[in-house]
Design a protein around this motif. Structure first.
Motif, short mmCIF file in Angstrom:
data_model
loop_
_atom_site.label_atom_id
_atom_site.label_comp_id
_atom_site.label_asym_id
_atom_site.label_seq_id
_atom_site.Cartn_x
_atom_site.Cartn_y
_atom_site.Cartn_z
N ARG A 8 0.83 -1.21 0.00
CA ARG A 8 0.00 0.00 0.00
C ARG A 8 0.86 1.25 0.00
NH1 ARG A 8 -3.51 2.58 -2.37
NH2 ARG A 8 -4.60 4.15 -1.16
N PHE A 9 1.97 1.24 0.73
CA PHE A 9 2.89 2.37 0.74
C PHE A 9 3.40 2.65 -0.67
CE2 PHE A 9 7.27 4.01 1.05
CZ PHE A 9 7.02 5.20 1.71
N LEU A 10 3.81 1.60 -1.38
CA LEU A 10 4.30 1.78 -2.75
C LEU A 10 3.19 2.27 -3.68
CD1 LEU A 10 6.65 -1.34 -3.01
CD2 LEU A 10 7.29 1.07 -2.68
N GLU A 11 1.96 1.82 -3.45
CA GLU A 11 0.82 2.32 -4.24
C GLU A 11 0.61 3.82 -3.99
OE1 GLU A 11 -1.77 -1.85 -4.27
OE2 GLU A 11 -2.38 -0.20 -2.96
N LEU A 12 0.78 4.26 -2.75
CA LEU A 12 0.62 5.68 -2.44
C LEU A 12 1.74 6.51 -3.07
CD1 LEU A 12 -0.53 5.41 1.28
CD2 LEU A 12 -1.91 6.19 -0.66
N ILE A 13 2.94 5.97 -3.12
CA ILE A 13 4.05 6.66 -3.78
C ILE A 13 3.74 6.79 -5.27
CG2 ILE A 13 6.51 6.54 -4.40
CD1 ILE A 13 5.89 7.29 -1.41
N ASP A 14 3.21 5.73 -5.87
CA ASP A 14 2.81 5.80 -7.29
C ASP A 14 1.72 6.85 -7.49
OD1 ASP A 14 4.62 3.92 -8.21
OD2 ASP A 14 3.19 2.25 -8.10
N LYS A 15 0.80 6.93 -6.55
CA LYS A 15 -0.28 7.93 -6.63
C LYS A 15 0.32 9.34 -6.63
CE LYS A 15 -4.50 9.44 -4.31
NZ LYS A 15 -5.42 9.17 -3.19
N LEU A 16 1.33 9.56 -5.79
CA LEU A 16 2.00 10.87 -5.76
C LEU A 16 2.68 11.16 -7.09
CD1 LEU A 16 3.66 10.79 -2.22
CD2 LEU A 16 1.65 12.09 -2.91
N GLU A 20 -1.61 15.04 -10.82
CA GLU A 20 -1.44 16.10 -11.80
C GLU A 20 -1.84 17.49 -11.31
OE1 GLU A 20 -3.30 14.89 -15.43
OE2 GLU A 20 -1.91 13.23 -15.71
N GLY A 21 -2.24 17.59 -10.07
CA GLY A 21 -2.62 18.89 -9.53
C GLY A 21 -1.46 19.56 -8.84
N ALA A 22 -1.76 20.23 -7.74
CA ALA A 22 -0.74 20.91 -6.93
C ALA A 22 -0.62 20.21 -5.58
CB ALA A 22 -1.10 22.37 -6.72
N LEU A 23 0.60 19.98 -5.15
CA LEU A 23 0.87 19.40 -3.84
C LEU A 23 1.30 20.52 -2.90
CD1 LEU A 23 3.04 16.47 -5.16
CD2 LEU A 23 0.90 16.18 -3.97
N ILE A 24 0.73 20.56 -1.72
CA ILE A 24 1.12 21.57 -0.73
C ILE A 24 1.97 20.88 0.33
CG2 ILE A 24 0.33 23.22 0.99
CD1 ILE A 24 -2.28 23.49 -0.61
N ALA A 41 4.45 16.76 -10.23
CA ALA A 41 3.37 17.74 -10.05
C ALA A 41 3.92 19.07 -9.54
CB ALA A 41 2.35 17.20 -9.04
N GLU A 42 3.10 20.09 -9.68
CA GLU A 42 3.43 21.41 -9.12
C GLU A 42 3.49 21.27 -7.59
OE1 GLU A 42 4.48 25.28 -9.24
OE2 GLU A 42 3.97 24.13 -11.04
N ILE A 43 4.50 21.88 -6.97
CA ILE A 43 4.62 21.83 -5.52
C ILE A 43 4.61 23.25 -4.98
CG2 ILE A 43 6.12 21.21 -3.58
CD1 ILE A 43 7.04 18.78 -5.21
N ILE A 44 3.73 23.48 -4.02
CA ILE A 44 3.62 24.79 -3.36
C ILE A 44 4.14 24.62 -1.93
CG2 ILE A 44 2.08 26.64 -2.63
CD1 ILE A 44 0.09 25.57 -4.80
N ARG A 45 5.15 25.40 -1.57
CA ARG A 45 5.73 25.32 -0.23
C ARG A 45 5.10 26.35 0.70
NH1 ARG A 45 11.15 25.24 -2.93
NH2 ARG A 45 11.17 27.40 -2.29
N LEU A 46 4.68 25.88 1.85
CA LEU A 46 4.08 26.76 2.86
C LEU A 46 5.09 27.71 3.48
CD1 LEU A 46 1.78 24.24 4.74
CD2 LEU A 46 1.06 26.09 3.25
N SER A 47 6.35 27.31 3.49
CA SER A 47 7.38 28.11 4.15
C SER A 47 7.60 29.47 3.47
CB SER A 47 8.69 27.35 4.20
OG SER A 47 9.13 27.04 2.88
N TYR A 61 -5.91 25.34 -9.24
CA TYR A 61 -5.72 23.99 -9.77
C TYR A 61 -7.00 23.19 -9.62
CZ TYR A 61 -0.76 25.01 -9.89
OH TYR A 61 0.45 25.57 -10.18
N LYS A 62 -7.17 22.24 -10.52
CA LYS A 62 -8.35 21.38 -10.47
C LYS A 62 -8.32 20.50 -9.23
CE LYS A 62 -10.91 18.27 -13.46
NZ LYS A 62 -10.93 17.57 -14.76
N GLU A 63 -7.11 19.98 -8.92
CA GLU A 63 -6.93 19.12 -7.75
C GLU A 63 -5.78 19.63 -6.90
OE1 GLU A 63 -7.72 14.64 -7.84
OE2 GLU A 63 -6.78 15.11 -9.77
N VAL A 64 -5.93 19.50 -5.59
CA VAL A 64 -4.91 19.92 -4.64
C VAL A 64 -4.75 18.79 -3.62
CG1 VAL A 64 -4.32 21.59 -2.85
CG2 VAL A 64 -5.56 22.34 -4.88
#
Length: 133
Positions: A8-16, A20-24, A41-47, A61-64
């Motif tokens: 499941r961990f490897l499946e989640l890594i594949d999902k990442l 195709e959206g933005a990762l925060i 994917a596009e990565i938005i840093r909170l820092s 973005y369509k998905e975040v």
């Protein structure tokens, strides 16, 4: 991490990787870990910005996907981001973070540790997939 969670961990890594959206994420080390995993994917840093501004940028973005750390601060940031993004039309994925936290919490503290855990899991499973350092 329990061996039954490796798949499941490897499946989640594949999902990442396929997202195709933005990762925060919280900071630069989180972004580096995700790039090392092959995330494009596009990565938005909170820092770098106030939460309200991050939410505004992410809303275009369509998905975040919210990928804050698994500590108390990360929980609070995720909760606030969910609130800020509520009124926007983007689809927000906080479930992936929750699931990563559930299966890997004992091994890692946050996103920056995902790559190291991935290498550990893959070393007891299969050789590294193509394109991963």
């Amino acid at each position: 991490m329990y061996a039954e969670n490796y798949k499941r961990f490897l499946e989640l890594i594949d999902k990442l990787r396929e997202f195709e959206g933005a990762l925060i994420v919280e900071g630069m080390r989180d972004e580096v870990a995700l790039r090392n995993l092959g995330v494009r994917a596009e990565i938005i840093r909170l820092s770098r910005l106030p939460l309200t501004e991050v939410a505004l940028i992410a809303s275009s973005y369509k998905e975040v996907m919210i990928l804050t750390d698994f500590d108390r601060k990360g929980e609070e940031l995720a909760r606030k981001l969910l609130q800020y993004l509520e009124g926007y039309p983007c689809r927000v994925d906080a479930e992936t973070r929750r699931e990563l936290k559930r299966i890997a919490r004992k091994d890692i503290k946050g996103v920056e540790d995902l790559y190291g855990l991935y290498l550990k899991v893959i070393s007891v499973s299969d050789p590294l997939p193509e394109g991963i350092r």
